[in-house]
Design a protein around this motif. Structure first.
Motif, PDB file in Angstrom:
ATOM      1  N   UNK A   1      45.855  33.764  38.346  1.00 52.10           N
ATOM      2  CA  UNK A   1      45.199  34.884  39.027  1.00 52.10           C
ATOM      3  C   UNK A   1      44.541  35.832  38.031  1.00 52.10           C
ATOM      4  N   UNK A   2      45.177  36.055  36.892  1.00 53.74           N
ATOM      5  CA  UNK A   2      44.581  36.917  35.864  1.00 53.74           C
ATOM      6  C   UNK A   2      43.257  36.351  35.373  1.00 53.74           C
ATOM      7  N   UNK A   3      43.214  35.053  35.170  1.00 52.97           N
ATOM      8  CA  UNK A   3      41.988  34.437  34.679  1.00 52.97           C
ATOM      9  C   UNK A   3      40.836  34.644  35.665  1.00 52.97           C
TER      10      UNK A   3
ATOM     11  N   UNK B   1      41.782  44.465  35.388  1.00 56.92           N
ATOM     12  CA  UNK B   1      41.827  43.645  36.582  1.00 56.92           C
ATOM     13  C   UNK B   1      41.581  44.519  37.800  1.00 56.92           C
ATOM     14  N   UNK B   2      41.207  43.891  38.897  1.00 56.66           N
ATOM     15  CA  UNK B   2      40.853  44.628  40.104  1.00 56.66           C
ATOM     16  C   UNK B   2      42.114  44.998  40.863  1.00 56.66           C
ATOM     17  N   UNK B   3      42.829  46.020  40.357  1.00 53.01           N
ATOM     18  CA  UNK B   3      44.080  46.399  40.985  1.00 53.01           C
ATOM     19  C   UNK B   3      44.315  47.879  40.755  1.00 53.01           C
TER      20      UNK B   3
ATOM     21  N   UNK C   1      45.593  46.568  32.919  1.00 53.62           N
ATOM     22  CA  UNK C   1      44.675  45.871  32.024  1.00 53.62           C
ATOM     23  C   UNK C   1      45.332  44.626  31.438  1.00 53.62           C
ATOM     24  N   UNK C   2      44.525  43.619  31.218  1.00 51.72           N
ATOM     25  CA  UNK C   2      44.957  42.426  30.511  1.00 51.72           C
ATOM     26  C   UNK C   2      44.708  42.695  29.034  1.00 51.72           C
ATOM     27  N   UNK C   3      45.748  42.868  28.217  1.00 51.48           N
ATOM     28  CA  UNK C   3      45.576  43.372  26.844  1.00 51.48           C
ATOM     29  C   UNK C   3      45.211  42.308  25.819  1.00 51.48           C
TER      30      UNK C   3
END
Length: 214
Positions: free
Chosen positions: A142-144, A204-206, A169-171
């Motif tokens: 899902x992160x990808x 990410x969209x959250x 955020x994906x760090x």
């Protein structure tokens, strides 16, 4: 299974290209890009080799939402030979579990919900180690695609595992496949820290609410 992770990843790329993964569309890119991006996230988060390889092939047999399978159910022995028995088992469970995200989320809450095979409608035997592996793979998947916000419970689990930062955020950055395969100490803790420090954070969209931060 080939012993060296980089060698296995190179063999996996050839396998996927032969199965036309580089020509199949997925989430705005190619299936090959998505699969390696998922594996890269798991590597940078310090996942085990088996989880990384399962992430690389997570939709190999097709899923309820992605039916463009690159392997048939009868080809399980070939995938076991390529990525190992544990990784292949998690790929199979990822593809066969009915209502996968809901089931994984419930099991993470220690709810004794049945795990149902979406093909046969029979119960699946699945343990805590399986759930932990499947949760990590699902989060990376899902992160990808920048869609972890669709599952709040998995997002909370991702935050607990350090797969996303406190502000959603994906760090780390995703590496191109050639760079990933050529990286020194691919998948190592040192490489993971370097990528976290040098890569651009991707939001990410959250939206984040205080009640969801753990």
């Amino acid at each position: 299974m080939i012993g060296d992770l980089r060698t296995t990843l190179q063999a996996a790329r050839e396998f996927l290209i032969e199965r036309s993964a580089a020509k199949r569309s997925h989430s705005g890119a190619t299936l090959l890009t998505h699969l390696f991006g998922t594996a890269d996230i798991l590597m940078q988060c310090g996942a085990s080799e088996a989880v990384v390889l399962a992430g690389l092939f997570h939709s190999a047999y097709g899923t309820a939402s992605f039916r463009d399978a690159i392997c048939q159910w009868s080809e399980r022995p070939a995938l076991v030979e390529l990525i190992g028995i544990d990784a292949e088992r998690w790929v199979w469970l990822f593809c066969r579990t009915n209502n996968r995200v809901r089931t994984i989320s419930a099991r993470l809450r220690n709810e004794a919900v049945p795990v149902v095979d979406r093909v046969t409608n029979e119960s699946l035997e699945i343990g805590p180690s399986d759930i932990n592996a499947l949760a990590s793979i699902e989060i990376a998947n899902l992160l990808e695609q920048n869609s972890l916000g669709n599952s709040w419970e998995l997002a909370a689990h991702a935050r607990a595992l350090g797969m996303i930062g406190p502000y959603g955020c994906r760090p780390f950055r995703l590496r191109p496949i050639d760079e990933l395969l050529g990286a020194r100490d691919v998948g190592s803790e040192a490489a993971m820290k370097t990528e976290r420090l040098s890569g651009d954070a991707v939001r990410i969209e959250m939206p984040i609410h205080a009640s969801t931060i753990i």
